[in-house]
Design a protein around this motif. Structure first.
Motif, PDB file in Angstrom:
ATOM      1  N   ALA A 173       4.930  -0.568  -2.554  1.00 25.68           N
ATOM      2  CA  ALA A 173       4.762  -1.650  -3.532  1.00 25.68           C
ATOM      3  C   ALA A 173       4.332  -2.952  -2.860  1.00 25.68           C
ATOM      4  O   ALA A 173       3.655  -3.774  -3.464  1.00 25.68           O
ATOM      5  N   GLU A 174       4.721  -3.116  -1.609  1.00 26.64           N
ATOM      6  CA  GLU A 174       4.315  -4.315  -0.863  1.00 26.64           C
ATOM      7  C   GLU A 174       3.020  -4.091  -0.080  1.00 26.64           C
ATOM      8  O   GLU A 174       2.656  -4.904   0.774  1.00 26.64           O
ATOM      9  N   HIS A 175       2.350  -2.975  -0.366  1.00 22.43           N
ATOM     10  CA  HIS A 175       1.065  -2.668   0.266  1.00 22.43           C
ATOM     11  C   HIS A 175       1.155  -2.596   1.779  1.00 22.43           C
ATOM     12  O   HIS A 175       0.235  -2.961   2.483  1.00 22.43           O
ATOM     13  N   ARG A 176       2.289  -2.092   2.258  1.00 24.79           N
ATOM     14  CA  ARG A 176       2.446  -1.893   3.695  1.00 24.79           C
ATOM     15  C   ARG A 176       2.170  -0.442   4.073  1.00 24.79           C
ATOM     16  O   ARG A 176       2.005  -0.128   5.261  1.00 24.79           O
ATOM     17  N   LEU A 177       2.157   0.432   3.100  1.00 26.28           N
ATOM     18  CA  LEU A 177       1.852   1.848   3.287  1.00 26.28           C
ATOM     19  C   LEU A 177       1.105   2.315   2.050  1.00 26.28           C
ATOM     20  O   LEU A 177       1.385   1.843   0.947  1.00 26.28           O
ATOM     21  N   THR A 178       0.215   3.281   2.217  1.00 25.36           N
ATOM     22  CA  THR A 178      -0.323   3.934   1.025  1.00 25.36           C
ATOM     23  C   THR A 178       0.702   4.968   0.537  1.00 25.36           C
ATOM     24  O   THR A 178       1.528   5.455   1.315  1.00 25.36           O
ATOM     25  N   THR A 219       8.302  -0.304  -8.584  1.00 21.27           N
ATOM     26  CA  THR A 219       8.799   0.331  -7.359  1.00 21.27           C
ATOM     27  C   THR A 219       9.526   1.629  -7.695  1.00 21.27           C
ATOM     28  O   THR A 219       9.397   2.631  -6.983  1.00 21.27           O
ATOM     29  N   ASP A 226      -2.147  -8.883  -2.459  1.00 19.28           N
ATOM     30  CA  ASP A 226      -0.701  -9.021  -2.628  1.00 19.28           C
ATOM     31  C   ASP A 226       0.107  -8.418  -1.482  1.00 19.28           C
ATOM     32  O   ASP A 226       1.333  -8.323  -1.590  1.00 19.28           O
ATOM     33  N   ARG A 227      -0.558  -8.029  -0.416  1.00 19.94           N
ATOM     34  CA  ARG A 227       0.200  -7.365   0.658  1.00 19.94           C
ATOM     35  C   ARG A 227       1.341  -8.261   1.148  1.00 19.94           C
ATOM     36  O   ARG A 227       1.199  -9.471   1.259  1.00 19.94           O
ATOM     37  N   LEU A 228       2.471  -7.641   1.372  1.00 20.72           N
ATOM     38  CA  LEU A 228       3.726  -8.255   1.847  1.00 20.72           C
ATOM     39  C   LEU A 228       4.419  -9.132   0.799  1.00 20.72           C
ATOM     40  O   LEU A 228       5.521  -9.611   1.056  1.00 20.72           O
ATOM     41  N   LEU A 229       3.800  -9.328  -0.331  1.00 23.93           N
ATOM     42  CA  LEU A 229       4.463 -10.152  -1.354  1.00 23.93           C
ATOM     43  C   LEU A 229       5.486  -9.304  -2.118  1.00 23.93           C
ATOM     44  O   LEU A 229       5.378  -8.081  -2.155  1.00 23.93           O
ATOM     45  N   TYR A 247       0.967  -2.913  11.296  1.00 25.39           N
ATOM     46  CA  TYR A 247       0.448  -3.829  10.280  1.00 25.39           C
ATOM     47  C   TYR A 247      -0.572  -4.795  10.888  1.00 25.39           C
ATOM     48  O   TYR A 247      -1.643  -5.022  10.324  1.00 25.39           O
ATOM     49  N   ALA A 273       7.646  -7.190  -4.765  1.00 28.01           N
ATOM     50  CA  ALA A 273       7.152  -6.245  -5.766  1.00 28.01           C
ATOM     51  C   ALA A 273       7.414  -6.708  -7.195  1.00 28.01           C
ATOM     52  O   ALA A 273       6.629  -6.397  -8.095  1.00 28.01           O
ATOM     53  N   ARG A 293       9.323   0.685  -1.670  1.00 30.47           N
ATOM     54  CA  ARG A 293       9.149  -0.758  -1.488  1.00 30.47           C
ATOM     55  C   ARG A 293       7.972  -1.040  -0.549  1.00 30.47           C
ATOM     56  O   ARG A 293       7.148  -1.924  -0.822  1.00 30.47           O
ATOM     57  N   LEU A 294       7.861  -0.295   0.543  1.00 36.24           N
ATOM     58  CA  LEU A 294       6.731  -0.520   1.454  1.00 36.24           C
ATOM     59  C   LEU A 294       5.402  -0.273   0.741  1.00 36.24           C
ATOM     60  O   LEU A 294       4.423  -0.993   0.963  1.00 36.24           O
ATOM     61  N   HIS A 339      -6.304  -0.544   1.924  1.00 32.63           N
ATOM     62  CA  HIS A 339      -5.110  -1.167   1.357  1.00 32.63           C
ATOM     63  C   HIS A 339      -4.707  -2.387   2.164  1.00 32.63           C
ATOM     64  O   HIS A 339      -3.995  -3.257   1.668  1.00 32.63           O
TER      65      HIS A 339
END
Lengths: 468, 468, 468
Positions: C441-446, C19, A10-13, A111, A15, C438-439, A5
């Protein structure tokens, strides 16, 4: 090749799908631009020697207090991680890190590590676990032995154009000189004049340091005049070796100047080890003012970052020394503190003064109003604890309504962790894209203007502000 | 006719499509309501004279320090913009502004200017550039010569129902009287009692001002008793001319009362120019308490806005005078400071006390808890540096959970820039619609309740709080 | 059965559809978990007596200062609501509440009340109005008479597993003992050692309290040594009755220890009523240090919540006593204040120290950095004024980048309002689901990791941190 992942485009962009589409397009304008790093803590000798990194722990864990402090919260002894010069079995330290990997979820450090694994080492970070610790250690060991993972090769891979280091005023800058003269090495590695070790009377090494400084560069003068002369001389030496900025880590932001007589009196007390903490701070404040005064003549950009209680845990400091994760921010005041200096020099637009803070409450209240009036003042990028993703977004929200985008320092990575540099800069680019995309989605900016702005923020701002 | 992005019907509304739909519907309830402006800095003579504005620069640039400070960050000399009474070629100043237009991207001021161009002058703001500077200047000059662009006609066009000015206690309020008696002029233009020039011993003009005040209105008494009597008399004079509020710009929020003897002693020192800064602040604090005390009798609403370091750049103050963009906020404290006054008068629900701040950290910590208990305390709209779009959203988020919507002052434009009034009020309506829409989308409010609330916020709140 | 908007399954979840879908799935993992409440203000006698609640006002209004202060802002006399022991007609008080129901829109309290109506009493909260006041009062009266609405039955209905009370050190804890020994009552009701009444020399009852304490538990010793012995003995008594934590509501966060001689000197002054406020604070700071020291031995978890100006409105305090809604937060400082104590005990991972704040500016600046280094320090859940929905989201955003999720205390309801407990805990679960979504959806966590984390936050964190 990884498909974690952490590789998601789109990471960090944001939602929201509409905003995300805009952000993607804005990011495309800057994602591949070269890295400009006007402030950080790497050792230039790394590039002159260009030796392989010894092992994964020495590269990724021991020197990175962002990372070791998280393990420490779980009760890990920093000695077992090789912190502060303690001997530790690197493989064992690596196992500890992998076993605690879940603690990094949601953190900026976590991260960055994922991004390093994914994009620098092509290892899927989702594999990090106690079970895989040895296997990953072995893979990384093999990778680090390869010629394309030596410091210089990585610099090229990172697309590093400018990298500033942070240096002692008496450093001979031989490594910087060698790199500048080496036609086979493209990045500009610039020194930064950091005189803190010579301005803080409350540090035990102050008197010895000052004696050495005046003897080495005081033009034969003694006392406060010799001290000022030595500072001026060494700044010039740094300028001659490519430096464009000086960096000042002060206790608070006070800039009240002293008369020469009073400064001499305090210096004498400091040299005898008799200055009170208040006197030491008064001398430090005077020197902040004097360095700004010197900048009027020699043009060095001045960066200031006060507001940290250093070495909060006395026992840990005795065992591990400084910079191991227990420097704790406190509340800052800039408006009154900077007034003496800004009132005298702030209107000079050729003077560049960058204010950093870790107290984010000062962004909307003090820093944006100052940077939104004085031609010399720039809002430093959120830094240290607040170069975290959400905090970077808040910085934009706190400052932009007052300052727009032109009073920004450009992104600062401030790192000791070499391999995290691409991830940190990429994070900043994504946060900027997300913020600007929101303004476009809210019809506060056209997408064309936003595209110009993001290129300016990433590329032109640091060059302009740091006179690169 | 313009079709710029500044005309987009969804501007400033949330990007999420579902939330935006709700926001649109909520906005429709209030977008066309009349403007109620209970605090600002326009000159009432503008309406009695009703003369054409002399030129675009005099109308839009020179008097607006929000706008000129941005140019100043880029190294523009404020003298070249006609600031502080300096003579400047208005067309040349206009060219400077247009050439630096890109600096305003993302700022509140830039947004207001776009809205003024779009909705007041029907000029597409996307045309603003160095190349078009002269053409736009000429178009605006022509527009300003038209009868429908004189102050009174614009007031009608703006749908201005109430406009409060800010006035010296010794002002004869002749303009306010003339406007009130003029049946051809609909808006209510009300004076506001602003005694700051008579309470700050640390200002050089203090002694002369106080002497004049006591002679003019002290009922023949002298000293502190004459001073208090004069204040009471002039407040009554303002009430007789339609004033509903007094406004107090203090250094800090201290409200510690002094005994009459101690107040007399400090006043004597102040009149001799011998008061220390601490003594001056103690006298100012006492007067804040005394004005609250007077409000118990005469019913004037009291607004307080402390926390700004005035005239931060000494050289610029000497060259341009006050109010030119370098008043810089500092950290505020309200809880302890207001305790003496609120403990004595705060439980009186007929006393209306509006707290403004530029230190947004005080909203959730101090102002919401105070406004969420005392029947007299209202949270003033975010103001000055923080009447910016994102900051206005944060204000709602910081306060509503504690205070709900009933403890809000209503929107305050606080402006010297006449043509920005519609844009500022419209901005507030859009921010409220966006915030309420989010609560509806999160099922925290029904849309029906949100519709009632937005009408109350925009229309009823300022009438109720300012006793209009 | 109600079908109000308060029953919407997506309430409080993010508006963005993608989200929100993630948040729904995350919420499903925790929505039905038992309630663990490690800090609150209920009376354990409620469960030993298990009597019906006397009437709706006594249950829902009079004891809840969150709720009565909102009515007070509208000019309602707290006496008419039965606050502070004043006699009031409960039906009349209920009518006042219903007539002012619109004031609660957007507040945390209003949300909780809606949830109580909807989910505890199955009454549609949209019906609350002046017109329906009597009808609802009658319905609630009937409901409260039913056996399934007695305290114990509700505890079961609420799925209450652990409930900590807050208790005087000299309390005999008979109710706790009875409940622990009662096989028919499942929830664990634990006492909490709260010694504030014995450490604040600035309270008039200090000397009497301390005399009683030393006599009761000082092992025959006198003075400071007897005082410390009594504290240690009573802590042990609490431990023997199931306590796992001590709670400390101090003025500030100072932890500077005093020598025994100096502590004795101050205690003597305090006992004679002669201590200055500064001396009283110095003694309080010393005791904070001493309680931490005792925790090293006896293992009680230590919670600290400084920073509130108690009883701000002097007149209201005289009329109604403490805890009626005019305790107002002020600005806090933790970094310097906690240094003496953390430097001595902070590295001990078996010491659990939870910092609460109502000054949310300290989260990113001080509390996250402290909790992100010291193995002993946990960031307390946002509390009191900031257990409001948006503020709870901000807490996550302020801390997670630095601390991740492992340094969190778990949710704290801190309530006197029994029926609000399920709503408060459910609110926290929804806010966590929204933040984690949100994390993701922002690809910061699975999403898998997020699911593990939310279960840990809701269930494991409070057990681990409070040693349950």
């Amino acid at each position: 090749m990884s498909t974690s992942h952490a590789a998601h485009p789109d990471r960090l962009l944001p939602a929201d799908p509409g905003t995300r589409d805009i952000a993607r397009r804005l990011l495309a304008h800057v994602e591949d631009l070269p890295i400009i790093s006007p402030h950080g803590h790497l050792d230039p000798a790394m590039f002159t020697a260009d030796e392989p990194f010894p092992n994964p722990t020495a590269l990724l864990i021991s020197p990175d207090h962002y990372l070791t402090r998280v393990l420490h919260t779980a009760g890990v002894d920093l000695a077992d991680l090789g912190v502060g010069g303690h001997e530790a079995d690197p493989r064992e330290a690596w196992r500890i890190f992998c076993a605690h990997w879940h603690l990094y979820a949601g953190t900026a450090t976590g991260y960055w590590v994922e991004q390093e694994f994914e994009h620098v080492f092509q290892i899927n970070p989702d594999r990090i676990s106690a079970d895989n610790a040895d296997a990953i250690y072995d893979e990384l060991t093999e990778i680090l032995a390869r010629p394309d993972f030596r410091p210089r090769a990585l610099a090229e891979d990172f697309n590093l154009e400018v990298l500033a280091t942070t240096d002692d005023p008496l450093d001979d800058l031989a490594h910087h000189k060698a790199l500048a003269e080496d036609p086979t090495f493209t990045p500009r590695v610039l020194p930064t004049f950091r005189p803190d070790a010579y301005t803080k009377m409350y540090k035990p090494e102050f008197a010895d340091n000052v004696t050495t400084l005046i003897e080495a560069a005081g033009d034969g003068q003694t006392g406060y005049q010799g001290y000022l002369a030595a500072m001026r001389n060494r700044r010039q030496y740094f300028l001659d070796h490519g430096a464009t900025s000086s960096d000042h880590g002060t206790h608070n932001a006070d800039t009240t100047p002293l008369s020469d007589a009073e400064a001499q009196r305090l210096l004498d007390k400091g040299m005898r080890g008799e200055a009170t903490f208040e006197e030491a701070l008064a001398f430090e404040a005077n020197m902040t003012y004097r360095f700004a005064e010197m900048s009027q003549d020699d043009g060095l950009v001045m960066t200031l970052h006060p507001g940290v209680y250093r070495n909060h845990s006395t026992g840990a400091f005795q065992k591990f020394g400084a910079d191991v994760g227990h420097d704790i921010p406190f509340q800052m005041e800039y408006t009154r503190s900077l007034q003496p200096m800004l009132s005298d020099f702030g209107e000079n637009k050729d003077f560049h003064f960058v204010i950093f803070t870790i107290d984010e409450t000062t962004f909307s209240r003090e820093i944006a109003p100052l940077a939104g009036y004085y031609p010399s003042v720039y809002a430093g990028a959120p830094w240290w604890f607040i170069d975290e993703i959400d905090a970077m977004s808040r910085f934009r929200s706190y400052t932009t309504g007052t300052t727009g985008f032109s009073r920004y320092s450009g992104f600062i990575d401030d790192t000791r962790a070499y391999c995290s540099i691409p991830a940190r800069h990429n994070t900043s680019r994504r946060v900027e894209a997300g913020y600007l995309a929101r303004l476009v989605a809210e019809h506060r900016l056209t997408e064309d203007r936003a595209a110009d702005i993001i290129v300016d923020l990433i590329d032109a701002s640091p060059r302009r502000v740091f006179k690169l």
